[in-house]
Design an enzyme around this catalytic site. Structure first.
Site, PDB file in Angstrom:
ATOM      1  CD  GLU A  86      -2.296  -1.481   2.862  1.00  0.00           C
ATOM      2  OE1 GLU A  86      -3.429  -1.194   3.077  1.00  0.00           O
ATOM      3  OE2 GLU A  86      -1.112  -1.435   3.611  1.00  0.00           O
ATOM      4  CE  LYS A 112       5.669   5.280   6.636  1.00  0.00           C
ATOM      5  NZ  LYS A 112       4.551   7.206   6.448  1.00  0.00           N
ATOM      6  CG  ASP A 143       3.870  13.352   4.408  1.00  0.00           C
ATOM      7  OD1 ASP A 143       4.014  12.438   6.124  1.00  0.00           O
ATOM      8  OD2 ASP A 143       4.265  13.768   4.540  1.00  0.00           O
ATOM      9  CE1 TYR A 195      -3.251   1.659   8.670  1.00  0.00           C
ATOM     10  CE2 TYR A 195      -3.499   4.078   7.664  1.00  0.00           C
ATOM     11  CZ  TYR A 195      -2.839   3.514   8.417  1.00  0.00           C
ATOM     12  OH  TYR A 195      -2.716   3.970   9.427  1.00  0.00           O
ATOM     13  CE  LYS A 209       8.378   6.475   6.194  1.00  0.00           C
ATOM     14  NZ  LYS A 209       9.412   8.117   7.200  1.00  0.00           N
ATOM     15  CB  CYS A 228      27.125  27.405  27.607  1.00  0.00           C
ATOM     16  SG  CYS A 228      25.481  27.291  27.490  1.00  0.00           S
ATOM     17  CB  CYS A 274      24.670  30.165  31.171  1.00  0.00           C
ATOM     18  SG  CYS A 274      25.386  28.218  30.845  1.00  0.00           S
ATOM     19  CB  CYS A 295      26.406  23.443  28.397  1.00  0.00           C
ATOM     20  SG  CYS A 295      25.819  25.061  30.210  1.00  0.00           S
ATOM     21  CB  CYS A 337      22.622  26.411  31.900  1.00  0.00           C
ATOM     22  SG  CYS A 337      22.101  26.877  29.643  1.00  0.00           S
TER      23      CYS A 337
END
Length: 682
Positions: A114, A116, A118, A225, A312, A406, A409, A424, A430
């Protein structure tokens, strides 16, 4: 018009509208114009307004919407909605076929292919031929009840005309047809509104709108389906699809039964380009073993069925310019580089950013500022940079150097041995880490404090009302009511001021109080211990029983828990060794959160100790749930599938023939309900 005459006319109009609806979606025919169809519908709506006592729950007037749903109820799926394993190469598909052959011990099997689509997975429950409930996939175990919105989708039958089982479930994919998506976007442009990003996200967002009349106006569609239920008397997936077609469901006519993996590959090749002519966006092909008996024989992994896989298609690619690289800090401190791109249209969406994953990826690509890069969507969903067109690189362009501190921070980043990501270490100072941990704590799968959102949390942090997720339980109505905070609008590119009103403040306090009833395994997941997801949290909670036992466990005790490896054990140890985490848990404990599993009723006996059972069919003395509890109360274990290790199959009336056949083949002890009762009574 009398009430009796109105009823007669309502029935006539309903039949005519249903007839034309069926012709359009099942036969691809139109005997009347859209205008004439809408006029019939308006006549019906007017009659039902004058004679509301004659309006039925399956009336075609439901298609226009009008229901307002403030909150979508959570519904536990009768059958889990598992995801499929993915493959992106034909070689991997051939390997999967070999595993199927080995698992079945024969090459006598066929596949059902079948497309697929989206869109958004949806589960529909019918009782006595009437649509009773429509539920989204959610997390696979539970989803949202979107029945009112689903009824506006004209290809979903509200009542089935043919003789059908008393109760069954059918699953499908709700999608935004390409032409409707373009129509809606054209309308939005005319109104000066922002275009919808892509059909899939638009379908998902539409299905969760509060106003069902807006859902109706967007004209979503749905392909079905998968058929599920008890005693359906179908032996193959292809047979169930034909049955759904006969009952009047909207089935995509792209399916094909294939006798070999070679035929599957031919199907895949045929649709690789042909799929772009379909009314919906597609991203691949679903391949299923056709025989239901063989599906049962292959069974499931923890996440996926072994008898089905998704292939896919190769993602679409485009080239654009890398303008800059920014860095995002997650709740665990992980720093992710993000490529900021010159906007480019890719697979129907405008791509502006793409993840660069880590420093290794930047080095592998040898990225320079201003590079022309190739972008594609992994699985046609997540944008990623796949390469650089070095021929277009400017001589003066500087290479991208990964940051050392970072971005939020300023703390120097660390990189643990054997790991690709930088972190970090400033876990308590942070800002994005603090906010991320709180957002994780309140999420639906954890404490489910849905009245708190990201912007509100940011405002509470800015005002110093909270510093960690334990502080949430110190909040009062007086602190929240009227609290103002800034929010940033990406669309406007500017900040605005919001405030928490009285009703919202009450809702937040109420949701916080309700969260104290959350079971221990979800509280444990909410704590945000690295590598401790939902499943791991459940296993740890069940094994140790309470937070004290878990916090006191050493490395050997932790790895002794099934499926708990060294990495998880080390993370749990590190979490509880941190005095700051222990202090937060103490505070949550004092607030009244549950830090031990619910006490299980004292066992009736141990006569079933170490024995495993499968339950199938309908019983007279017990409900299925009561039967499961009786097995557990006497020391036994209930499993879902039949294997050679199974001890007993408890067989009731109308049990599935596939289970009975497999149990006989494996020599499993098959007992009746009466024999089971005799067993536990000694």
């Amino acid at each position: 018009m009398t009430s009796e005459e109105a009823l007669k006319e309502i029935k006539r109009l309903s039949e005519v509208i249903d007839h034309h609806n069926y012709l359009y979606y099942q036969e691809s025919k139109s005997e009347i114009s859209d205008y004439e169809f809408d006029q019939l519908l308006q006549q019906l709506i007017a009659l039902e307004a004058d004679f509301p006592e004659h309006k039925s729950e399956d009336s075609p007037s439901q298609r226009v919407g009008g229901t307002i749903t403030k909150n979508f109820d959570t519904v536990v799926h009768t059958y889990p909605m598992l995801s499929l394993g993915n493959t992106y190469s034909k070689e991997e598909l051939m390997e999967w076929d070999e595993r199927v052959k080995k698992g079945l011990g024969t090459d006598d099997y066929s596949y059902f292919c079948e497309m697929k689509f989206d869109g958004v997975a949806l589960s529909l429950t019918y009782e006595n031929g009437l649509l009773k409930r429509a539920v989204t996939r959610g997390d696979g175990t539970q989803g949202d009840d979107v029945t009112a919105n689903a009824k506006t989708i004209r290809s979903i039958p509200l009542r089935l005309k043919k003789e059908v089982p008393e109760k069954f479930e059918v699953r499908g994919e709700v999608f935004f047809p390409k032409h409707e998506f373009e129509r809606v976007n054209a309308e939005r442009e005319d109104l000066g509104e922002e275009r919808l990003a892509n059909p899939r996200n638009a379908a998902s967002g539409t299905l969760k709108m509060q106003n069902s009349s807006i859902v109706a106006s967007r004209k979503l569609d749905c392909y079905l389906y998968y058929l599920l239920g008890e005693n359906l008397n179908v032996s193959s997936h292809s047979e169930s699809i034909h049955r759904l077609e006969d009952w009047g469901f909207h089935i995509s006519q792209t399916y094909k039964k294939c006798s070999s993996i070679e035929a599957v590959l031919e199907y895949i090749n045929y649709w690789e380009t042909k799929r772009h002519e379909l009314p919906s966006e597609t991203d691949g092909v679903v391949i299923k073993v056709d025989s239901i008996h063989q599906q049962n024989e292959l069974g499931f992994t923890a996440k996926n069925p072994r008898w089905a896989i998704s292939y896919k298609y190769k993602a679409e690619s485009a080239s654009t310019v890398l303008e800059s690289v920014s860095y995002q800090v997650g709740r665990t401190g992980s720093v992710t580089p993000v490529a900021n791109l010159k906007p480019v249209l890719l697979a129907g969406t405008t791509v502006k950013r793409a993840s660069l994953h880590n420093a290794n990826e930047i080095a592998r690509l040898d990225l320079h500022l201003g590079d022309t890069v190739f972008v594609e969507k992994g699985g046609e969903i997540i944008p990623k940079i796949t390469g650089v067109d070095t021929a277009q690189r400017l001589a003066v362009s500087a290479p991208i150097e990964y940051i050392n501190h970072c971005p939020e921070c300023g703390t120097e980043l660390v990189r643990k041995e054997g790991e690709a990501n930088h972190y970090c270490p400033n876990t308590d100072g942070c800002p994005p880490q603090i906010q991320g941990k709180i957002e994780h704590f309140i999420q639906r799968k954890a404490m489910d404090i849905d009245s708190l959102g990201s912007e509100t949390i940011r405002g509470l942090l800015d005002h110093g009302l909270i510093h960690n997720y334990a502080d949430i339980y110190d909040l009062s109505f007086e602190q929240l009511n009227g609290l103002e905070f800034k929010t940033f609008s990406e669309k406007k590119g500017d900040f605005s001021v919001r405030s928490i009103r009285e009703k919202s403040a009450n809702n937040i306090i109420k949701a916080i109080e309700i969260s104290k009833e959350t079971p221990f395994e979800r509280v444990l997941f909410a704590l945000g211990i690295r590598y401790v997801g939902q499943t791991v949290a459940e296993k740890l909670a069940q094994h140790f029983g309470n937070i004290e036992a878990l916090a006191s466990a050493d490395f050997e005790a932790l790895i002794a828990v099934p499926e708990i490896g060294e990495r998880i054990a080390q993370s749990v140890l590190a979490f509880f060794e941190d005095s700051r985490n222990r202090a937060i848990i103490d505070k949550l404990n004092r607030a009244g959160l549950r830090f031990e599993v619910e006490q299980i009723a004292e066992a009736a006996s141990d006569v079933l100790t170490d024995k495993t059972f499968v339950i199938s069919g309908v019983f007279t003395e017990y409900s299925r749930d009561d039967l499961k509890e009786a097995i557990k109360a006497n020391g036994g274990k209930v499993v879902s599938s039949i294997s050679a290790k199974l001890d007993y199959l408890v067989a009731g009336d109308k049990m599935g023939p596939a289970k009975l056949e497999k149990a006989n083949k494996l020599g499993i002890n098959i007992i009746s309900e009466a024999e089971f009762i005799q067993m536990i009574n000694g």
